[in-house]
Design an enzyme around this catalytic site. Structure first.
Site: not given
Length: 361
Positions: A142, A192, A224, A248, A252
């Site tokens: 970001y 990852k 994943d 992020d 959630d």
């Protein structure tokens, strides 16, 4: 007597209402456990724009910097949407995060037994869930550079850069391990590393930091797989550590395990300054001043502040136990109400939690 300096930022919308429901609870537990809280109430967001034509007045920022912790309710009001972006209420929050160097976002996910049925997962899957997501907040894709959109032979091309330094990784990892010391002693770092160079550095640095926390169990999962494991067996996690992009998404997903993202508190922390604690939900201006708001996320944010920033563990536990008791008795605000529940307004819910606090020995 221990004294803690707390800045209250009621903000906008339902913010003043849920703040008013929370402060008597903090005053009660401080008296019970023999510590003092000095409150300073300051303006931010839309209320600050109306008073000072500035979403973050300097006196608010300076008060926050000199505090032990900041308790923020909510900001935002659509009547300011026509202002330039840098003048809107949300810009005040971004500037406050920057001014306090709040690089670590902490989101706890805990199941209240009486609300298990609200989750979309089976009760036996979620009944023991009690985890924290630790997300790096100011780095990663970001904020990495270069980024942008350019013209190329293949047409328009867009790009972002995922970048982390060892310093950025080390400081967020230390927070995760410190939190784990006061919990079950387990950290799962999500990356990852099988594909991304930046994740390979992330994993190397987390392994290095773990050497200073020998009592903490460290595991790694690819993002994943972690997303799948959160749905398959969420109670395997204690503290989840991850970067900005993955955090992020994961935070959630973890939040919705509880069935209600509006019940959850959060914290944003720095290395050596005051942290900021706030409910995940927004300012809900449509129900402001109608005594319809649910104050529980704000009260849980206060409990999180007591536990993480002030190290008042017994006071924090009492608040959480009182909320659990109230929910078990069937009391609900409108957003959680069902046919079998006892509906309460915002003020009444705060008073009911305070009443249950007085019964805890």
């Amino acid at each position: 007597m221990r004294t803690h300096k707390i800045v209250l930022l009621p903000g906008d919308g339902i913010g003043p209402e849920i703040t008013e429901a929370t402060t008597p609870i903090l005053e009660f537990v401080s008296a019970k456990y023999d510590f003092n809280i000095e409150f300073k109430t300051k303006l931010i967001g839309g209320s600050a724009i109306e008073a000072f034509d500035n979403p973050l007045p300097d006196e608010t920022l300076q008060a926050c910097k000199s505090s032990d912790a900041v308790l923020l309710a909510a900001i935002g009001n659509p009547k300011f949407d026509e202002l330039p972006r840098e003048s809107r209420p949300e810009s005040g929050l971004l500037k406050l995060r920057s001014g306090l160097n709040l690089f670590a976002n902490i989101r706890p996910v805990k199941i209240f037994p009486s609300l298990i049925s609200a989750s979309t997962l089976k009760p036996e899957i979620v009944e023991k869930v009690d985890l924290i997501v630790v997300r790096e907040l100011t780095g990663g894709i970001y904020f990495g550079k270069p980024k942008g959109r350019i013209s190329s032979e293949e047409g328009e091309r867009a790009f972002n850069t995922m970048s982390y330094s060892s310093v950025e990784i080390d400081r967020i990892a230390k927070i995760a391990f410190e939190l784990a010391k006061d919990r079950k002693g387990k950290v799962c770092s999500i990356d990852k590393a099988n594909v991304l160079d930046v994740s390979q550095l992330w994993r190397d640095r987390v392994n290095e930091i773990q050497l200073a926390f020998r009592g903490i169990e460290l595991t790694h999962q690819y993002v994943d797989n972690a997303a799948m494991q959160l749905v398959r067996k969420p109670d395997q996690f204690d503290v989840i550590l991850t970067g900005n992009l993955f955090g992020d998404i994961i935070s959630d997903e973890a939040a919705m395990i509880t069935g209600s993202i509006g019940m959850l508190p959060s914290a944003s922390l720095s290395s050596d300054g005051p942290g900021m604690f706030e409910p995940v939900h927004g300012s809900a201006p449509d129900i402001a001043n109608k005594n319809l708001a649910n104050p529980i996320a704000m009260i849980l944010s206060a409990s999180m502040m007591l536990r993480i920033a002030l190290k008042e563990f017994k006071a924090a536990q009492d608040i959480e136990d009182a909320i659990d008791n109230v929910l078990a008795q069937g009391y609900r605000t409108k957003d959680l109400a069902s046919d079998n529940s006892n509906p309460l307004g915002c003020k009444e819910m705060g008073k009911k939690i305070l009443e249950n606090l007085s019964l805890i020995k």
